[in-house]
Write a protein that holds these residues in place. Structure first.
Motif, PDB file in Angstrom:
ATOM      1  N   UNK A 148      16.180  10.315  -2.826  1.00 50.09           N
ATOM      2  CA  UNK A 148      16.603  11.973  -3.208  1.00 50.09           C
ATOM      3  C   UNK A 148      18.050  11.559  -3.581  1.00 50.09           C
ATOM      4  N   UNK A 149      18.872  10.889  -2.828  1.00 44.22           N
ATOM      5  CA  UNK A 149      20.332  10.841  -3.187  1.00 44.22           C
ATOM      6  C   UNK A 149      20.761   9.597  -2.444  1.00 44.22           C
ATOM      7  N   UNK A 150      21.810   8.850  -2.843  1.00 43.61           N
ATOM      8  CA  UNK A 150      22.263   7.642  -2.318  1.00 43.61           C
ATOM      9  C   UNK A 150      24.063   7.909  -2.379  1.00 43.61           C
ATOM     10  N   UNK A 151      24.848   7.310  -1.383  1.00 37.73           N
ATOM     11  CA  UNK A 151      25.937   7.326  -1.235  1.00 37.73           C
ATOM     12  C   UNK A 151      26.538   5.710  -1.194  1.00 37.73           C
TER      13      UNK A 151
ATOM     14  N   UNK B  58       0.817  -1.138  -0.219  1.00 36.49           N
ATOM     15  CA  UNK B  58      -0.014  -0.054  -0.208  1.00 36.49           C
ATOM     16  C   UNK B  58       1.006   1.280   0.052  1.00 36.49           C
ATOM     17  N   UNK B  59       0.226   2.321   0.290  1.00 41.62           N
ATOM     18  CA  UNK B  59       0.915   3.838   0.175  1.00 41.62           C
ATOM     19  C   UNK B  59       1.562   4.004   1.698  1.00 41.62           C
ATOM     20  N   UNK B  60       2.669   4.159   1.565  1.00 46.83           N
ATOM     21  CA  UNK B  60       3.463   4.401   2.964  1.00 46.83           C
ATOM     22  C   UNK B  60       4.162   5.522   2.694  1.00 46.83           C
ATOM     23  N   UNK B  61       3.871   6.700   3.746  1.00 43.64           N
ATOM     24  CA  UNK B  61       4.707   8.000   3.760  1.00 43.64           C
ATOM     25  C   UNK B  61       5.356   8.338   4.959  1.00 43.64           C
ATOM     26  N   UNK B  62       6.254   9.311   4.952  1.00 42.15           N
ATOM     27  CA  UNK B  62       6.892   9.724   6.145  1.00 42.15           C
ATOM     28  C   UNK B  62       6.095  10.748   6.858  1.00 42.15           C
ATOM     29  N   UNK B  63       4.860  11.039   6.604  1.00 47.90           N
ATOM     30  CA  UNK B  63       3.995  12.061   7.216  1.00 47.90           C
ATOM     31  C   UNK B  63       2.914  11.468   7.699  1.00 47.90           C
ATOM     32  N   UNK B  64       2.241  11.788   8.725  1.00 47.34           N
ATOM     33  CA  UNK B  64       0.917  11.149   9.392  1.00 47.34           C
ATOM     34  C   UNK B  64      -0.269  11.304   8.651  1.00 47.34           C
TER      35      UNK B  64
ATOM     36  N   UNK C  72      12.904  10.935   0.632  1.00 48.48           N
ATOM     37  CA  UNK C  72      11.949  11.945   0.708  1.00 48.48           C
ATOM     38  C   UNK C  72      10.621  11.362   1.588  1.00 48.48           C
ATOM     39  N   UNK C  73       9.845  12.170   1.949  1.00 48.77           N
ATOM     40  CA  UNK C  73       8.459  11.822   2.436  1.00 48.77           C
ATOM     41  C   UNK C  73       7.380  10.856   1.750  1.00 48.77           C
ATOM     42  N   UNK C  74       7.657  10.540   0.664  1.00 44.73           N
ATOM     43  CA  UNK C  74       7.038   9.494   0.029  1.00 44.73           C
ATOM     44  C   UNK C  74       7.988   8.259  -0.324  1.00 44.73           C
TER      45      UNK C  74
ATOM     46  N   UNK D 231      18.020  -2.675   4.868  1.00 41.67           N
ATOM     47  CA  UNK D 231      18.564  -3.417   6.135  1.00 41.67           C
ATOM     48  C   UNK D 231      18.255  -2.452   7.345  1.00 41.67           C
ATOM     49  N   UNK D 232      18.572  -1.373   7.308  1.00 44.55           N
ATOM     50  CA  UNK D 232      18.608  -0.568   8.382  1.00 44.55           C
ATOM     51  C   UNK D 232      17.753   0.651   8.289  1.00 44.55           C
ATOM     52  N   UNK D 233      16.917   1.310   8.978  1.00 44.31           N
ATOM     53  CA  UNK D 233      16.288   2.441   8.632  1.00 44.31           C
ATOM     54  C   UNK D 233      15.903   3.225   9.877  1.00 44.31           C
ATOM     55  N   UNK D 234      15.700   4.438   9.403  1.00 50.31           N
ATOM     56  CA  UNK D 234      15.199   5.495  10.486  1.00 50.31           C
ATOM     57  C   UNK D 234      14.666   6.672   9.869  1.00 50.31           C
ATOM     58  N   UNK D 235      13.753   7.658  10.412  1.00 50.27           N
ATOM     59  CA  UNK D 235      13.130   8.620   9.796  1.00 50.27           C
ATOM     60  C   UNK D 235      12.695   9.654  10.532  1.00 50.27           C
ATOM     61  N   UNK D 236      12.651  10.874  10.375  1.00 49.00           N
ATOM     62  CA  UNK D 236      12.202  11.986  11.201  1.00 49.00           C
ATOM     63  C   UNK D 236      11.751  13.180  10.386  1.00 49.00           C
ATOM     64  N   UNK D 237      10.587  13.837  10.520  1.00 52.81           N
ATOM     65  CA  UNK D 237      10.360  15.066   9.921  1.00 52.81           C
ATOM     66  C   UNK D 237      10.363  14.915   8.501  1.00 52.81           C
ATOM     67  N   UNK D 238       9.836  13.833   7.862  1.00 51.89           N
ATOM     68  CA  UNK D 238       9.835  13.635   6.356  1.00 51.89           C
ATOM     69  C   UNK D 238      11.036  13.286   5.614  1.00 51.89           C
ATOM     70  N   UNK D 239      12.005  13.013   6.439  1.00 51.87           N
ATOM     71  CA  UNK D 239      13.358  12.522   5.798  1.00 51.87           C
ATOM     72  C   UNK D 239      13.615  10.947   6.364  1.00 51.87           C
ATOM     73  N   UNK D 240      13.970  10.116   5.386  1.00 47.82           N
ATOM     74  CA  UNK D 240      14.346   8.611   5.764  1.00 47.82           C
ATOM     75  C   UNK D 240      15.602   8.360   5.471  1.00 47.82           C
TER      76      UNK D 240
END
Length: 343
Positions: free
Chosen positions: A132-135, A50-56, A126-128, A97-106
């Protein structure tokens, strides 16, 4: 064709048929074992795409994590309502493998599977949950954090080794500012200050960043067989030691305490850690009521409660315990790791 050659051909055909039968039997056996495993351990909690975002999105507080339940959505970032953590999960399609998020950034640490070996990368989302960029990441992912503002992302990887339990490992920790993509590729380039003086050592390892704001953070520095809690300053490029025997710190929402794993004398070398909380004003340590080995960077659910992973039937489960040493540990949900609260 003479009799001798005909005999050789027959023997060859029989061998080929036997090898084919053995191969088919092996495949069927493996499939039967997989089915048996899945019957014994069904996929775990219900998961659907389904649809998952980083905003409520007005839907209330959410708990996101890497889904460990067997099935096509294994390793995907999933979301559940924070007040119903064991309910049905919505899977994003994004594997981490590892993940964290806050304020619309993951921040998502991923494996890139190659023909000869796997490589790894750190992906800013991004929040969707779009890249945005990878390293490039120099090794196996182990820790990740986003600052409360969403402006900074940090990650730690094992450059060598794959466990903190021993001494034969090397880490690399990076921090990126997602506003201008200023990358501090290796925090070992920062100056470590101990008792007001620069620490000169050739065996420094740094891991487990936790942010206070867009300048100040905390982390673990290891050198000489000892670990130290440090306060980092991104502008000054310094790491100041504060307290000993602190690993994988996690700053409380009110900024007054750090949860961490502590090596306790007398415990097994393979399971040496217990979960503690440190008051930053008084440097007073409090042991939590979780008495099992903790090899995780705990997350604060609120100013009073810790969330962390322990081994489970599907790889890991999430557990919770009060931060003040009272109460007891309780399982929150199965088949989950690397959590983040949003909203």
């Amino acid at each position: 064709m003479n009799l001798q050659n005909r005999t050789r051909v027959i023997v060859l055909l029989v061998a080929v048929l036997l090898l084919g039968a053995v191969g088919t039997g092996a495949v069927l056996y493996a499939a039967d074992r997989t089915a048996e495993r899945d019957r014994a351990q069904p996929g775990g909690p219900a998961v659907h795409s389904g649809r998952v975002t980083l905003t409520d999105g007005g839907g209330g507080r959410q708990l996101l994590f890497r889904n460990m339940a067997w099935g096509p959505q294994r390793d995907e970032i999933t979301t559940v309502p924070a007040d119903r953590p064991d309910g049905p999960r919505t899977a994003s399609g994004v594997q981490c493998l590892r993940f964290h998020a806050a304020a619309g950034t993951g921040i998502c640490l991923q494996a890139v599977h190659g023909a000869l070996e796997d490589t790894y990368r750190a992906v800013v989302l991004d929040d969707h949950l779009r890249e945005r960029r990878s390293f490039p990441a120099a090794g196996i992912p182990t820790r990740s954090r986003v600052s409360p503002s969403g402006h900074l992302a940090a990650w730690t990887v094992f450059v060598s080794g794959d466990s903190y339990a021993g001494t034969n490992f090397s880490t690399r920790t990076s921090v990126v500012d997602v506003r201008d993509w200023n990358l501090r590729e290796n925090l070992e380039d920062f100056t470590v200050l101990q008792d007001g003086h620069p620490l000169q050592a050739h065996d420094i390892n740094i891991w487990g960043v936790t942010f206070a704001d867009d300048t100040t953070f905390y982390a673990t520095v290891a050198t000489g067989g000892q670990t130290h809690l440090v306060r980092g300053d991104l502008g000054a490029r310094t790491l100041t030691t504060l307290h000993d025997n602190v690993e994988c710190p996690s700053l409380s929402p009110d900024g007054t305490r750090v949860a961490y794993k502590k090596r306790v004398p007398g415990l097994s070398a393979d399971a040496p850690w217990r979960l503690y909380v440190l008051d930053l004003a008084t440097m007073t340590e409090t042991a939590t009521a979780e008495h099992r080995n903790i090899d995780d960077q705990a997350l604060w659910s609120d100013d009073h409660t810790l969330l962390y992973a322990l081994p489970g039937d599907y790889g890991a489960d999430l557990w919770t315990v009060p931060a003040d040493g009272t109460g007891s540990a309780a399982r929150v949900t199965t088949a989950a790791v690397a959590p983040a609260y949003l909203g």
